[in-house]
Design an enzyme around this catalytic site. Structure first.
Site, PDB file in Angstrom:
ATOM      1  N   ASP A 342       0.856  -1.181   0.000  1.00 52.46           N
ATOM      2  CA  ASP A 342       0.000   0.000   0.000  1.00 52.46           C
ATOM      3  C   ASP A 342       0.894   1.235   0.000  1.00 52.46           C
ATOM      4  O   ASP A 342       2.015   1.199   0.510  1.00 52.46           O
ATOM      5  CB  ASP A 342      -0.890  -0.040   1.247  1.00 52.46           C
ATOM      6  CG  ASP A 342      -1.737   1.209   1.385  1.00 52.46           C
ATOM      7  OD1 ASP A 342      -2.403   1.556   0.404  1.00 52.46           O
ATOM      8  OD2 ASP A 342      -1.709   1.829   2.457  1.00 52.46           O
ATOM      9  N   ASP A 542      -1.666  -0.922   6.192  1.00 52.24           N
ATOM     10  CA  ASP A 542      -1.823  -0.401   7.554  1.00 52.24           C
ATOM     11  C   ASP A 542      -3.245   0.017   7.894  1.00 52.24           C
ATOM     12  O   ASP A 542      -3.528   0.339   9.045  1.00 52.24           O
ATOM     13  CB  ASP A 542      -0.892   0.802   7.768  1.00 52.24           C
ATOM     14  CG  ASP A 542      -1.352   2.027   6.977  1.00 52.24           C
ATOM     15  OD1 ASP A 542      -1.943   1.842   5.887  1.00 52.24           O
ATOM     16  OD2 ASP A 542      -1.141   3.154   7.456  1.00 52.24           O
ATOM     17  N   ASP A 546      -7.236  -2.035   3.997  1.00 52.49           N
ATOM     18  CA  ASP A 546      -6.281  -3.055   3.568  1.00 52.49           C
ATOM     19  C   ASP A 546      -6.610  -4.435   4.133  1.00 52.49           C
ATOM     20  O   ASP A 546      -6.027  -5.434   3.691  1.00 52.49           O
ATOM     21  CB  ASP A 546      -4.857  -2.674   4.016  1.00 52.49           C
ATOM     22  CG  ASP A 546      -4.372  -1.380   3.384  1.00 52.49           C
ATOM     23  OD1 ASP A 546      -4.685  -1.177   2.200  1.00 52.49           O
ATOM     24  OD2 ASP A 546      -3.710  -0.601   4.071  1.00 52.49           O
TER      25      ASP A 546
END
Length: 662
Positions: A342, A542, A546
């Protein structure tokens, strides 16, 4: 573990002492060393050997017999069964010979067998205790005492008696007892022992503190929010213990192989006994070969092959702030070939920073920033705060005050600073003020096209500067990508941000593939697409958005500073929130799997070679044979080699630790 090692040592010492005494009065001592001692009390040699063997059989070897009974009740076969059969068969046969008038006995073989097996187990327990250093080190971090403020007075109490809501005092140089929130004071706190973060972290009222971290210079008063098993340290210890006690797929295979190896050993011992009898050997000689076969094929090394490697691997990770939740995560990390990361909060800091200041002719960056910062300090917008912070970090920049401040929602702000009318905002605000952007229009377009956010500044009705902001990469992100490339791993950025911004970050970091403008709910689908190509995929994230992707990946890696749901869903947690710990985790996984394979290969190879030797296959050609006590020493030595090989994983080369960029 320590108590078990002490008990094993005591059993070994007793066995060793009495086994040596049995050997001194045995025919073997006379044949090999010419030693012939008179038997005390006028007893027969075999009766005296029986008396000396009793402590070895009924104390030192008791764990083997009880372990064998427990295994048989559970309808399984393990090495306890083999050792019990080896020791028990030799001793019971010798007892029968002694009680029926005497003859060739194996008391020395049974007692030496018990001695060497106990020695091997003692060494194994010490080695496994060494593998558990990480757990002990973590447990030792928490201070035994804490200063709690009661009725306005600091009172020292055991840490276990601190309750949620207590106000605690932490002096400079003292450890923080439990997790909490700072109520008063400013200080720098060293959290490296818990999170792995190398740089002290500034704490002020409202900041969270972690139990077992070290307060370095200031005095803090904080309110306890988590105590006992709920603290971050306790949760870390529990995670490491769960991982060390869990079984990897390779371990389950080894367990099944050990069961069949025990069965083969028992059948092989019986067949060896029968074949030697049919070949004309004496009952005693056939029994000797049969016991040797049973002893030498004990799958102790096979059973140790993966647990010791797992214990060392998870402990090594814990010391670096890399927490594997279970053994499956450790084994999966070794097979990853694609890492999906990410962008915001993982590869980047998740907050805007000034990257460029382009000024019009006649203006300097310092001059513009002094005026613009005075306006932006009056605003609550995140971009305004980033510009003000950037101006403050420049040396020699003095602060000015803004007057007649006007906030223009969605556009920017206008104010008078040091006698100048300063306009800060977007294109629409400059249009409203009838300010011509043309001298800076090309620079603005270039910066926005490359994924930056452009803030325009005008002074006294003239366009003065374009200030570019972007979510800056963490300091270690580029190094992390380079390390992953060294491991032969493809790096993919997965983000919901616009493609221009994503491409800019990817180009700066050297990322291979960019998947941008992905809706939060579609991240898991993108992971599935990569997996359909046959790749083992790790996802690093995080945030709440996600979590589905973390769960769907072959290995979910959560950044420690992320949300609780991301950490709960992941298989692996990076406590330092440092991307560089991703390749560290994969290197530990690969190193651990390599040790597992080495240990399994050794265990299988050892048994393949040892069994025919023990069965006497080479006696007709070479006259070479093994006695049970030598077989026991060989088997124990094999187990110790496996344990020491796993411990060598501690010397695994890992990337240098950096300070995480928070």
């Amino acid at each position: 573990m320590a108590d078990m090692a002490i008990d094993m040592r005591n059993r070994f010492v007793v066995a060793a002492v009495f086994a040596v005494l049995v050997m001194l009065w045995s025919p073997m001592a006379t044949d090999m060393f010419g030693v012939h001692l008179p038997v005390p009390f006028g007893l027969r040699q075999d009766i005296w050997a029986l008396v000396l063997s009793l402590p070895v059989i009924f104390y030192s070897s008791a764990i083997f017999f009880t372990g064998a009974v427990a295994a048989l009740r559970a309808r399984t076969l393990d090495m306890m069964v083999l050792v019990a059969v080896g020791i028990g068969a030799g001793w019971l046969y010798s007892l029968a010979i002694t009680l029926t008038g005497g003859g060739e006995v194996f008391y020395e073989a049974s007692t030496m067998l018990a001695t060497f097996v106990l020695l091997g187990h003692w060494f194994e327990m010490r080695a496994r205790g060494g593998a558990n250093d990480a757990i002990r080190a973590l447990l030792d971090l928490a201070p035994p005492k804490a200063e709690v403020i009661r009725d306005g007075v600091p009172v020292e109490v055991p840490t276990a008696e601190v309750v949620v809501g207590d106000l605690l005092l932490v002096r400079p140089g003292a450890k923080i007892a439990v997790d909490g929130v700072v109520a008063e004071g400013d200080s720098e706190v060293d959290e490296s022992m818990v999170t792995g973060e190398s740089m002290p972290v500034h704490k002020e009222p409202g900041s969270t503190v972690i139990g077992a971290s070290l307060n370095t210079n200031g005095t803090l008063r904080f309110r306890a929010t988590k105590v006992g098993a709920d603290t971050a340290l306790a949760q870390i210890v529990e995670l490491v213990q769960q991982a060390q006690n869990s079984k990897a797929p390779g371990q389950k295979l080894a367990d099944r192989a050990a069961f069949w190896l025990v069965l083969v050993a028992l059948i092989g011992g019986a067949l060896t006994f029968a074949v030697w009898l049919l070949a004309g050997a004496s009952f005693a000689k056939a029994m000797l070969f049969a016991i040797t076969v049973v002893v030498i094929t004990c799958p102790d090394a096979l059973g140790l092959a993966t647990p010791t490697a797992i214990m060392v691997g998870t402990g090594l990770g814990a010391k670096r702030g890399v927490l594997f939740k279970n053994a499956l995560a450790l084994e999966s990390s070794a097979r990853i070939r694609t890492v999906v990361m990410d962008k915001t909060g993982t590869l980047t800091k998740g907050e805007p920073e000034v990257t460029d200041v382009v000024t019009a002719e006649g203006y300097t960056a310092d001059e513009v920033l002094r005026l613009v910062a005075a306006v932006e300090r009056e605003s609550e917008h995140p971009l305004a705060a980033a510009i003000a912070h950037h101006a403050e970090t420049l040396s020699g920049t003095t602060q000015l005050d803004a007057e007649k401040f006007e906030n223009v929602p969605g556009h920017g702000a206008v104010a008078e600073v040091d006698g100048h009318r300063v306009v800060v905002g977007n294109r629409r605000l400059l249009d409203r003020e009838h300010i011509d952007l043309e001298p800076l229009a090309a620079h603005r377009d270039r910066l926005t096209d490359s994924g930056h956010t452009a803030v325009l500044a005008a002074i006294d009705g003239t366009a003065a500067a374009v200030i570019a902001l972007a979510d800056a990469p963490r300091e270690t992100s580029a190094a992390a990508v380079a390390e992953l490339h060294d491991l032969g791993i493809e790096v993919v950025m997965l983000t919901g941000d616009n493609r221009a911004t994503a491409e800019r970050i990817a180009a700066d970091l050297g990322i291979d593939t960019v998947i941008a403008e992905v809706l939060p709910g579609d991240k898991a689908a993108k992971i599935a697409e990569l997996q359909r190509d046959g790749r083992k995929v790790a996802m690093v994230g995080d945030g709440v958005n996600d979590a589905p992707a973390l769960a769907g990946a072959d290995l979910g890696i959560a950044i420690g500073a992320g949300t609780d749901v991301a950490i709960e869903t992941a298989d692996l947690v990076l406590m330092r929130s440092d991307p560089l710990d991703v390749p560290t985790a994969l290197r530990i996984g690969r190193g651990t799997l390599r040790k597992m394979h080495q240990n399994l290969a050794w265990a299988v190879g050892y048994n393949t070679i040892a069994l025919p030797i023990a069965a006497g296959v080479f006696v007709p050609a070479f006259g070479f044979t093994l006695r049970p006590e030598i077989a026991a020493m060989s088997m124990s030595g094999s187990s110790v080699i496996v344990a020491l090989n796993a411990l060598s994983l501690k010397r695994l080369h890992l990337p240098d630790q950096h300070s995480s960029a928070d």
